[in-house]
Motif scaffolding. Structure first.
Motif, PDB file in Angstrom:
ATOM      1  N   ALA A   2       0.905  -1.212  -0.002  1.00 24.79           N
ATOM      2  CA  ALA A   2       0.040   0.130   0.012  1.00 24.79           C
ATOM      3  C   ALA A   2       0.820   1.295  -0.062  1.00 24.79           C
ATOM      4  O   ALA A   2       1.881   1.138   0.621  1.00 24.79           O
ATOM      5  N   PRO A   3       0.371   2.094  -0.872  1.00 24.91           N
ATOM      6  CA  PRO A   3       1.405   3.500  -0.914  1.00 24.91           C
ATOM      7  C   PRO A   3       1.582   4.256   0.391  1.00 24.91           C
ATOM      8  O   PRO A   3       0.183   4.163   1.476  1.00 24.91           O
ATOM      9  N   MET A   4       2.479   4.928   0.996  1.00 16.81           N
ATOM     10  CA  MET A   4       2.366   5.550   2.100  1.00 16.81           C
ATOM     11  C   MET A   4       1.962   6.928   1.747  1.00 16.81           C
ATOM     12  O   MET A   4       2.038   7.625   0.787  1.00 16.81           O
ATOM     13  N   ILE A   5       1.357   7.697   2.868  1.00 21.80           N
ATOM     14  CA  ILE A   5       0.843   8.938   2.531  1.00 21.80           C
ATOM     15  C   ILE A   5       1.152   9.963   3.527  1.00 21.80           C
ATOM     16  O   ILE A   5       1.315   9.555   4.787  1.00 21.80           O
ATOM     17  N   ARG A   6       1.529  11.086   3.376  1.00 25.10           N
ATOM     18  CA  ARG A   6       2.045  12.232   4.213  1.00 25.10           C
ATOM     19  C   ARG A   6       1.234  13.359   3.973  1.00 25.10           C
ATOM     20  O   ARG A   6       1.473  13.950   2.834  1.00 25.10           O
ATOM     21  N   ARG A   7       0.610  14.099   4.985  1.00 19.74           N
ATOM     22  CA  ARG A   7       0.256  15.295   4.610  1.00 19.74           C
ATOM     23  C   ARG A   7       1.079  16.443   5.562  1.00 19.74           C
ATOM     24  O   ARG A   7       1.711  16.440   6.549  1.00 19.74           O
ATOM     25  N   LEU A   8       1.444  17.471   4.504  1.00 15.46           N
ATOM     26  CA  LEU A   8       2.430  18.660   5.096  1.00 15.46           C
ATOM     27  C   LEU A   8       1.597  19.977   4.796  1.00 15.46           C
ATOM     28  O   LEU A   8       0.939  20.154   3.791  1.00 15.46           O
ATOM     29  N   ARG A   9       2.101  20.739   5.807  1.00 12.28           N
ATOM     30  CA  ARG A   9       1.569  22.073   5.581  1.00 12.28           C
ATOM     31  C   ARG A   9       2.680  22.884   5.631  1.00 12.28           C
ATOM     32  O   ARG A   9       3.694  22.918   6.361  1.00 12.28           O
ATOM     33  N   ALA A  81       2.071  32.552   1.601  1.00  9.89           N
ATOM     34  CA  ALA A  81       1.355  31.534   1.006  1.00  9.89           C
ATOM     35  C   ALA A  81       1.214  30.275   2.246  1.00  9.89           C
ATOM     36  O   ALA A  81       2.315  29.804   2.883  1.00  9.89           O
ATOM     37  N   ASP A  82       0.099  29.829   2.200  1.00  8.98           N
ATOM     38  CA  ASP A  82      -0.150  28.743   3.293  1.00  8.98           C
ATOM     39  C   ASP A  82      -1.034  27.677   2.201  1.00  8.98           C
ATOM     40  O   ASP A  82      -1.992  27.599   1.971  1.00  8.98           O
ATOM     41  N   SER A  83      -0.015  26.372   2.528  1.00  6.78           N
ATOM     42  CA  SER A  83      -0.738  25.387   1.566  1.00  6.78           C
ATOM     43  C   SER A  83      -0.459  23.976   2.242  1.00  6.78           C
ATOM     44  O   SER A  83       0.406  23.885   3.151  1.00  6.78           O
ATOM     45  N   ILE A  84      -1.598  23.295   2.003  1.00  4.71           N
ATOM     46  CA  ILE A  84      -1.613  21.857   2.584  1.00  4.71           C
ATOM     47  C   ILE A  84      -1.761  20.921   1.469  1.00  4.71           C
ATOM     48  O   ILE A  84      -2.355  20.959   0.515  1.00  4.71           O
ATOM     49  N   VAL A  85      -0.640  19.983   1.424  1.00  2.54           N
ATOM     50  CA  VAL A  85      -0.421  19.029   0.377  1.00  2.54           C
ATOM     51  C   VAL A  85      -0.482  17.618   0.972  1.00  2.54           C
ATOM     52  O   VAL A  85      -0.014  17.295   2.270  1.00  2.54           O
ATOM     53  N   GLU A  86      -0.845  16.637   0.176  1.00  9.80           N
ATOM     54  CA  GLU A  86      -0.765  15.332   0.385  1.00  9.80           C
ATOM     55  C   GLU A  86       0.234  14.484  -0.406  1.00  9.80           C
ATOM     56  O   GLU A  86       0.023  14.446  -1.782  1.00  9.80           O
ATOM     57  N   LEU A  87       1.319  13.730  -0.013  1.00 17.31           N
ATOM     58  CA  LEU A  87       2.056  13.224  -0.746  1.00 17.31           C
ATOM     59  C   LEU A  87       1.898  11.804  -0.744  1.00 17.31           C
ATOM     60  O   LEU A  87       1.417  11.061   0.420  1.00 17.31           O
ATOM     61  N   CYS A  88       2.046  11.167  -1.818  1.00 15.78           N
ATOM     62  CA  CYS A  88       2.004   9.720  -1.977  1.00 15.78           C
ATOM     63  C   CYS A  88       3.258   9.014  -2.479  1.00 15.78           C
ATOM     64  O   CYS A  88       3.434   9.452  -3.644  1.00 15.78           O
TER      65      CYS A  88
END
Length: 292
Positions: A2-9, A81-88
């Protein structure tokens, strides 16, 4: 697997101050992260003071760009700039385990050559300097029996292990040859050297501007929360893959991509032209944190 997921701000704030009122200026921003299969932008907010009207477009490299103009006099400009991204990412090394391993030297079809042309032209340097860089790049090919992937891994690790990360030791005018000779620099310099070496070997290479998540333990790795630069190489039958020579790793769940280009100027986070001869002071603050 299963792919790993990380959310970063990512919060990126830039403040400019001037010693006299600026009558007019035009600005271009690369601050919105890339949105694709491996990186999703969940939210992005851009705040500019003084308030302006912005225009967004996609440049020739596929980057999301914000452009604005200020026509009333000002002595300070703040861009946040304020961003939230989800990395897979399932496995950053998965592409290197395929049975169809790419060979060296890579062979490009005529139509491919037309498309990759901007990414295989090395920096314009004296012949003797380019020859020295080519010989250096070829030494990795020879040590690794012309295995393309092993050669690229070896260059990535060598730039990490044998070159010193020294903030303030270089500037925007520093060339890949300067970095090669002095064996020191920052992330931008190591990226430029790797790009030049790859292009001399006929491997398309592009500059990547973005952010690096370190878990706020910057003392153990080069570069803490800040803008970061690394390299993407186009590998036959695999595609663009990220290499981070500053840290000796492949780009993965800690690398937030914002812009691509031939070099830094194509993807710089903030750029502008002032129509007033004013002295400028710039302060940048970046934080990268993990969110649930």
């Amino acid at each position: 697997m299963a792919p790993m997921i990380r959310r970063l701000r990512v919060i990126h704030s830039t403040r400019y101050t001037y010693d006299r009122p600026v009558e007019r200026s035009v600005h271009k921003l690369h601050l919105c992260p890339v949105h694709d299969r491996d990186q999703r932008v969940l939210s992005h907010t851009l705040t500019i003071d003084p308030r302006v009207t912005t225009m967004e477009f996609e440049d020739v490299f596929g980057n999301r760009v914000t452009r604005f103009e200020i026509t009333a006099p000002y002595t300070a400009l703040t861009i946040s700039a304020d961003s939230i991204v989800e990395l897979c990412d399932a496995d950053p090394f998965a592409f290197a385990k395929e049975e169809m391993r790419p060979a060296f030297p890579p062979v490009w079809m005529p139509w491919e050559q037309a498309i990759i042309a901007p990414y295989v032209r090395p920096a314009e340097l004296p012949d003797t300097q380019l020859q020295a860089l080519f010989d250096y790049a070829m030494s990795f090919v020879e040590k690794n029996d012309a295995d393309l992937m092993e050669t690229l891994f070896a260059i990535n690790l060598t730039l990490f292990r044998e070159y010193q990360y020294v903030p303030g030791s270089t500037n925007l005018a520093t060339t890949p040859y300067d970095v090669f000779v002095n064996r020191r620099g920052v992330c931008q310099d190591f990226a430029n050297l790797f790009i030049c070496m790859a292009r001399l070997l006929g491997i398309p290479a592009r500059y990547v501007c973005g952010y690096l998540y370190t878990g706020n333990v910057g003392a153990s790795r080069a570069g803490s929360d800040a803008t970061h630069a690394w390299v993407q190489l186009y590998i036959p039958n695999i595609g663009w893959k990220g290499f981070d020579p500053t840290n000796g790793v492949l780009a993965s769940l800690g690398h937030v991509r914002v812009g691509y280009g031939r070099d830094y100027t194509d993807a710089t986070p903030t750029a502008g032209t002032l129509y007033t001869a004013a002295a400028e002071t710039m302060n940048v603050d970046v934080t990268v944190s993990e969110v649930d």
